[in-house]
Enzyme design. Sequence first.
Site, PDB file in Angstrom:
ATOM      1  N   GLU A  22      31.650  25.367  24.798  1.00 58.91           N
ATOM      2  CA  GLU A  22      32.590  26.440  24.501  1.00 58.91           C
ATOM      3  C   GLU A  22      34.032  26.046  24.789  1.00 58.91           C
ATOM      4  O   GLU A  22      34.932  26.441  24.045  1.00 58.91           O
ATOM      5  CB  GLU A  22      32.215  27.706  25.282  1.00 58.91           C
ATOM      6  CG  GLU A  22      33.015  28.918  24.863  1.00 58.91           C
ATOM      7  CD  GLU A  22      32.357  30.208  25.298  1.00 58.91           C
ATOM      8  OE1 GLU A  22      33.053  31.046  25.899  1.00 58.91           O
ATOM      9  OE2 GLU A  22      31.154  30.399  25.035  1.00 58.91           O
ATOM     10  N   ARG A  42      32.660  33.935  18.954  1.00 53.52           N
ATOM     11  CA  ARG A  42      33.432  32.963  19.731  1.00 53.52           C
ATOM     12  C   ARG A  42      34.169  31.972  18.822  1.00 53.52           C
ATOM     13  O   ARG A  42      34.254  30.778  19.127  1.00 53.52           O
ATOM     14  CB  ARG A  42      32.538  32.207  20.727  1.00 53.52           C
ATOM     15  CG  ARG A  42      31.819  33.080  21.714  1.00 53.52           C
ATOM     16  CD  ARG A  42      32.780  33.854  22.604  1.00 53.52           C
ATOM     17  NE  ARG A  42      32.035  34.809  23.415  1.00 53.52           N
ATOM     18  CZ  ARG A  42      31.841  36.075  23.073  1.00 53.52           C
ATOM     19  NH1 ARG A  42      32.325  36.547  21.933  1.00 53.52           N
ATOM     20  NH2 ARG A  42      31.163  36.891  23.846  1.00 53.52           N
ATOM     21  N   SER A  78      31.417  30.008  31.058  1.00 53.77           N
ATOM     22  CA  SER A  78      30.208  29.545  30.361  1.00 53.77           C
ATOM     23  C   SER A  78      30.551  28.279  29.591  1.00 53.77           C
ATOM     24  O   SER A  78      31.322  28.311  28.639  1.00 53.77           O
ATOM     25  CB  SER A  78      29.708  30.629  29.402  1.00 53.77           C
ATOM     26  OG  SER A  78      29.312  31.774  30.121  1.00 53.77           O
TER      27      SER A  78
END
Length: 378
Positions: free
Chosen positions: A370, A166, A250
């Site tokens: 995130e 990520r 998320s």
Amino acid sequence: MAEITPIPLAELTTLRTGAAPERMLDAATSEVLVDALREVWSRNDEWFVLGGGSNLFVGDEPFDGTVIRILTTGIERLPSPHAGRARLRVQAGHNWDELVAYTVEQRLAGIEAMSGIPGTVGAAPVQNVGAYGQEIQETLVEVELIDESTGEVQVVPASELGLGFRTSVLKHHYGGAPIRRAVILSVTLDLAEVDEAGREISGEQLRRALGITGDGMLPLSDVRDQILATRAAKGMLLDPEDPDTSSAGSFFQNLIVPEVVAAQLPPECPRWPVQPDLDAATVIPLESFDGYIPPTPVVRPEVKVSAAWLIENAGISKGFRLPRSRAGISTKHALALTNRGRATAGELAELARYIQARVHSEFGLLLQPEPVLVGIEL
């Protein structure tokens, strides 16, 4: 360049927070986008680009700068130098899930497990988007981007993007600036050509999501349908009638921790090994080679740990809300912070900080957000 009346960012982001910025530009072609960025950089404005708004958490105060909306679209099919494969060059503003649907229709395998992820194609390499064991770095060849430091348009191979879990050199990490400030204009993927039978499913996470236990092929359309159904059941498909989908997906990343740290967590905590790069090479310039080859360093294994499990086992259940707050955990997925109806960014941030504190107190681990945070801190 098309300057428009600024639109409240609450109307353009899936978390539904943010006032109208000071200035807003629309870019429907790469040429307009390049001109807009160069103009903004020449003014030394504060700025950010906006695609689908699905990975953005914006504060309540108006953004004192320029927001550039990337509205470019288009898919170009190109030959691949590898037999049995094809390449797609896709404009940055193209809807990601529409791209996935196109690849499934064209029987091109490699991104079908990432069906239903909101956002645009240009955002995908920035955070090395992935789902169910599949990541864009597996198929990404190169990106075309414009670099802020030079204003030049360049084609950059995937190997130079620092792609990891990520992350990439282009990502704004919480509390820091990206290693390279640039904006992606287009993305090129290399995908496998398959027939009606589809492909063999080998990854553990994807096999579990699809309920596969034995061997065999699965059509790409079946993979996509099952992934979409799974995401819908978790409230991860955008639906204006479902407040569980008013989220940034998320909100916290799954953690990557050393194996020794993971071993201290309860055994029932879901975890997945992170494979080390076994093909890493040591390059020694010939002119400096003295006959000595240094030993290969020992690679300490790392483990990906489920953030959702940590949250729920820190005593925060699905549907949780702080008193008098309009922000809450999704009733379907513990990782999604949702706007239950006109919640402020402050309310969402308060909930996020509470979750971080509970998980840290219980397990000694700090969850990292995130989404990209603009005008808000945790």
